[in-house]
Motif scaffolding. Structure first.
Motif, PDB file in Angstrom:
ATOM      1  N   GLY A   1      -2.896  -4.692   8.609  1.00 56.36           N
ATOM      2  CA  GLY A   1      -1.448  -4.473   8.735  1.00 56.36           C
ATOM      3  C   GLY A   1      -1.000  -3.567   7.614  1.00 56.36           C
TER       4      GLY A   1
ATOM      5  N   SER B   1       0.551  -1.773   4.285  1.00 58.82           N
ATOM      6  CA  SER B   1       0.577  -2.123   2.862  1.00 58.82           C
ATOM      7  C   SER B   1       1.917  -2.784   2.530  1.00 58.82           C
ATOM      8  CB  SER B   1       0.409  -0.839   2.041  1.00 58.82           C
ATOM      9  OG  SER B   1       0.651  -1.085   0.686  1.00 58.82           O
TER      10      SER B   1
ATOM     11  N   LYS C   1      -0.460  -9.345   3.266  1.00 57.78           N
ATOM     12  CA  LYS C   1      -1.802  -9.765   3.716  1.00 57.78           C
ATOM     13  C   LYS C   1      -2.502 -10.607   2.647  1.00 57.78           C
ATOM     14  CE  LYS C   1      -3.404  -5.449   4.434  1.00 57.78           C
ATOM     15  NZ  LYS C   1      -2.302  -4.493   4.310  1.00 57.78           N
TER      16      LYS C   1
ATOM     17  N   SER D   1     -13.529  -6.417  -1.547  1.00 58.58           N
ATOM     18  CA  SER D   1     -13.721  -5.000  -1.224  1.00 58.58           C
ATOM     19  C   SER D   1     -14.061  -4.186  -2.462  1.00 58.58           C
ATOM     20  CB  SER D   1     -12.426  -4.434  -0.640  1.00 58.58           C
ATOM     21  OG  SER D   1     -12.157  -5.015   0.595  1.00 58.58           O
TER      22      SER D   1
ATOM     23  N   ARG E   1      -4.745  -2.935 -11.108  1.00 62.19           N
ATOM     24  CA  ARG E   1      -3.361  -3.207 -11.520  1.00 62.19           C
ATOM     25  C   ARG E   1      -3.411  -4.265 -12.603  1.00 62.19           C
ATOM     26  NH1 ARG E   1      -1.766  -4.137  -5.434  1.00 62.19           N
ATOM     27  NH2 ARG E   1      -1.456  -1.990  -4.771  1.00 62.19           N
TER      28      ARG E   1
ATOM     29  N   TYR F   1     -11.107  -6.857  -6.546  1.00 62.65           N
ATOM     30  CA  TYR F   1     -11.890  -5.743  -5.985  1.00 62.65           C
ATOM     31  C   TYR F   1     -13.108  -5.553  -6.879  1.00 62.65           C
ATOM     32  CZ  TYR F   1      -8.027  -3.821  -3.101  1.00 62.65           C
ATOM     33  OH  TYR F   1      -7.047  -3.623  -2.153  1.00 62.65           O
TER      34      TYR F   1
ATOM     35  N   GLU G   1     -17.382  -0.838   6.752  1.00 62.62           N
ATOM     36  CA  GLU G   1     -16.356   0.157   7.046  1.00 62.62           C
ATOM     37  C   GLU G   1     -15.832   0.657   5.719  1.00 62.62           C
ATOM     38  OE1 GLU G   1     -12.925  -0.164   6.110  1.00 62.62           O
ATOM     39  OE2 GLU G   1     -13.504  -1.978   5.062  1.00 62.62           O
TER      40      GLU G   1
ATOM     41  N   PHE H   1      -7.335   5.685   1.569  1.00 61.39           N
ATOM     42  CA  PHE H   1      -5.953   5.236   1.721  1.00 61.39           C
ATOM     43  C   PHE H   1      -5.174   5.743   0.514  1.00 61.39           C
ATOM     44  CE2 PHE H   1      -2.500   2.242   1.074  1.00 61.39           C
ATOM     45  CZ  PHE H   1      -1.999   2.055   2.346  1.00 61.39           C
TER      46      PHE H   1
ATOM     47  N   TYR I   1     -11.498   2.730  -0.151  1.00 60.89           N
ATOM     48  CA  TYR I   1     -11.577   1.266  -0.055  1.00 60.89           C
ATOM     49  C   TYR I   1     -12.678   0.955   0.961  1.00 60.89           C
ATOM     50  CZ  TYR I   1      -6.825   1.131  -2.033  1.00 60.89           C
ATOM     51  OH  TYR I   1      -5.719   1.288  -2.823  1.00 60.89           O
ATOM     52  N   GLY I   2     -13.545  -0.006   0.675  1.00 58.82           N
ATOM     53  CA  GLY I   2     -14.590  -0.312   1.643  1.00 58.82           C
ATOM     54  C   GLY I   2     -15.086  -1.752   1.556  1.00 58.82           C
ATOM     55  N   THR I   3     -15.678  -2.205   2.669  1.00 56.90           N
ATOM     56  CA  THR I   3     -16.207  -3.575   2.748  1.00 56.90           C
ATOM     57  C   THR I   3     -17.728  -3.548   2.619  1.00 56.90           C
ATOM     58  OG1 THR I   3     -14.460  -4.109   4.325  1.00 56.90           O
ATOM     59  CG2 THR I   3     -16.327  -5.634   4.233  1.00 56.90           C
TER      60      THR I   3
ATOM     61  N   GLU J   1      -7.028  -2.155   5.642  1.00 60.70           N
ATOM     62  CA  GLU J   1      -6.009  -1.355   6.335  1.00 60.70           C
ATOM     63  C   GLU J   1      -6.514  -0.951   7.740  1.00 60.70           C
ATOM     64  OE1 GLU J   1      -8.399   1.238   6.289  1.00 60.70           O
ATOM     65  OE2 GLU J   1      -6.533   2.377   6.591  1.00 60.70           O
TER      66      GLU J   1
ATOM     67  N   GLY K   1      -9.866   1.230   8.744  1.00 57.66           N
ATOM     68  CA  GLY K   1     -11.073   0.429   8.526  1.00 57.66           C
ATOM     69  C   GLY K   1     -11.237  -0.618   9.615  1.00 57.66           C
TER      70      GLY K   1
ATOM     71  N   ARG L   1       7.724  -4.721  -5.596  1.00 53.20           N
ATOM     72  CA  ARG L   1       6.410  -5.039  -6.142  1.00 53.20           C
ATOM     73  C   ARG L   1       6.195  -4.320  -7.470  1.00 53.20           C
ATOM     74  NH1 ARG L   1       1.242  -4.825  -2.142  1.00 53.20           N
ATOM     75  NH2 ARG L   1       1.244  -2.602  -2.573  1.00 53.20           N
TER      76      ARG L   1
ATOM     77  N   ARG M   1       3.042   5.094   1.144  1.00 55.27           N
ATOM     78  CA  ARG M   1       2.699   3.828   1.800  1.00 55.27           C
ATOM     79  C   ARG M   1       3.673   3.537   2.953  1.00 55.27           C
ATOM     80  NH1 ARG M   1      -0.696  -0.192  -1.544  1.00 55.27           N
ATOM     81  NH2 ARG M   1      -1.832   1.229  -2.879  1.00 55.27           N
TER      82      ARG M   1
HETATM   83  P1  5GP Z   1      -3.952  -1.964  -2.433  1.00 52.33           P
HETATM   84  O1  5GP Z   1      -4.097  -0.666  -3.190  1.00 52.33           O
HETATM   85  O2  5GP Z   1      -2.504  -2.285  -2.163  1.00 52.33           O
HETATM   86  O3  5GP Z   1      -4.724  -3.095  -3.058  1.00 52.33           O
HETATM   87  O4  5GP Z   1      -4.624  -1.731  -0.995  1.00 52.33           O
HETATM   88  C1  5GP Z   1      -4.207  -0.658  -0.186  1.00 52.33           C
HETATM   89  C2  5GP Z   1      -4.611  -0.943   1.252  1.00 52.33           C
HETATM   90  O5  5GP Z   1      -6.034  -0.941   1.356  1.00 52.33           O
HETATM   91  C3  5GP Z   1      -4.153  -2.316   1.730  1.00 52.33           C
HETATM   92  O6  5GP Z   1      -3.600  -2.149   3.037  1.00 52.33           O
HETATM   93  C4  5GP Z   1      -5.415  -3.130   1.736  1.00 52.33           C
HETATM   94  O7  5GP Z   1      -5.391  -4.143   2.730  1.00 52.33           O
HETATM   95  C5  5GP Z   1      -6.441  -2.068   2.095  1.00 52.33           C
HETATM   96  N1  5GP Z   1      -7.813  -2.440   1.756  1.00 52.33           N
HETATM   97  C6  5GP Z   1      -8.254  -3.288   0.799  1.00 52.33           C
HETATM   98  N2  5GP Z   1      -9.587  -3.386   0.835  1.00 52.33           N
HETATM   99  C7  5GP Z   1     -10.011  -2.599   1.857  1.00 52.33           C
HETATM  100  C8  5GP Z   1     -11.297  -2.313   2.415  1.00 52.33           C
HETATM  101  O8  5GP Z   1     -12.342  -2.784   2.003  1.00 52.33           O
HETATM  102  N3  5GP Z   1     -11.319  -1.435   3.455  1.00 52.33           N
HETATM  103  C9  5GP Z   1     -10.201  -0.873   3.970  1.00 52.33           C
HETATM  104  N4  5GP Z   1     -10.345  -0.057   4.996  1.00 52.33           N
HETATM  105  N5  5GP Z   1      -8.978  -1.148   3.481  1.00 52.33           N
HETATM  106  C10 5GP Z   1      -8.887  -1.991   2.434  1.00 52.33           C
END
Ligand code: 5GP
Length: 215
Positions: free
Chosen positions: A16, A18, A22, A42, A49, A58, A77, A81, A86-88, A108, A111, A142, A153
């Motif tokens: 969903g 940013s 979530k 991830s 931050r 992370y 994936e 962003f 960002y990856g899993t 996001e 992914g 935030r 975003r």
């Molecule tokens: P944030 O910078 O706010 O922590 O994350 C930015 C966006 O990246 C959020 O929508 C978050 O859910 C997404 N995100 C976090 N981890 C991963 C990941 O491993 N893969 C992908 N594709 N998005 C991620």
């Protein structure tokens, strides 16, 4: 005590825009009683931050490191962003699923769509805010991003709303605990789906296995 009819765990993709909440929903989900959830941490190239811990929130790595891992196909994936990767990590997800755990990933939209291709048996949940205004207010309040990044975003969220139809479920984040509760109900219902449990059920009826007791 339940009899478990699935040997393999369920991959639950929470996705969903940013700022939709979530992360907070995911934390509430882990407080649910009698759960069997694991969170896949991830990897990102974004800077931590304040208060974020490496390996908990992370795995923070450089762009070079991330790109090396892409080449080695270490991600289930990944996506770029707002200028950061960002990856899993794939290995953790595979290991926990084969141990029968529910693996929750919070990612996001781009992914999530890649996971849809690679693991269509996963469950895809799209979290939406009760209104657009709520999302803007959250991102503004935030205070973790600069105005330029907040605008990016918001812009991205506008485009992501149109992809909700690609998910199995839409959950409104009107209240964090309500939303987590709905996701928990979805997970339980998904486990009971015939296509997921018929194989084990048949073996049980034929006396080939004993019902695995889930505590
Ligand atoms: P944030 O910078 O706010 O922590 O994350 C930015 C966006 O990246 C959020 O929508 C978050 O859910 C997404 N995100 C976090 N981890 C991963 C990941 O491993 N893969 C992908 N594709 N998005 C991620």
């Amino acid at each position: 005590m339940d009899v478990k009819l699935n040997e393999r765990g369920l991959l639950v993709v929470i996705s969903g825009p940013s700022g939709v909440g979530k992360g907070t929903i995911r934390k509430a989900l882990f407080e649910m009683p009698d759960n069997n959830f694991c969170y896949s941490v991830s990897m990102t190239t974004r800077k931590p931050r304040e208060g974020e811990v490496d390996g908990v929130d992370y795995f923070f790595v450089s762009r070079e490191e991330f790109e090396r891992r892409i080449k080695q196909k270490q991600f289930l994936e990944y996506a770029e962003f707002v200028g950061e990767y960002y990856g899993t990590p794939l290995e953790y997800v595979e290991k926990k699923l084969s141990e029968g755990k529910e693996v929750i990933i919070e990612i996001e939209v781009q992914g999530a769509l890649q996971v849809r291709e690679k693991m269509p048996e996963a469950v895809f949940v799209f979290i939406v805010p009760p209104s657009k205004q709520v999302l803007y207010d959250r991102l503004m309040k935030r205070g973790t991003e600069q105005t330029k990044d907040i605008e990016k975003r918001i812009d991205k969220a506008e485009r992501e709303y149109h992809l909700a139809y690609k998910y199995d479920y839409i959950v409104v984040n009107d209240d964090v605990y309500n939303a987590a509760d709905r996701i928990y109900a979805i997970i339980r219902a998904e486990h009971a789906k015939t296509e997921r449990s018929i194989h084990m059920y048949t073996k049980l009826m034929e006396g080939k296995v004993n019902g695995k007791q889930k505590h």
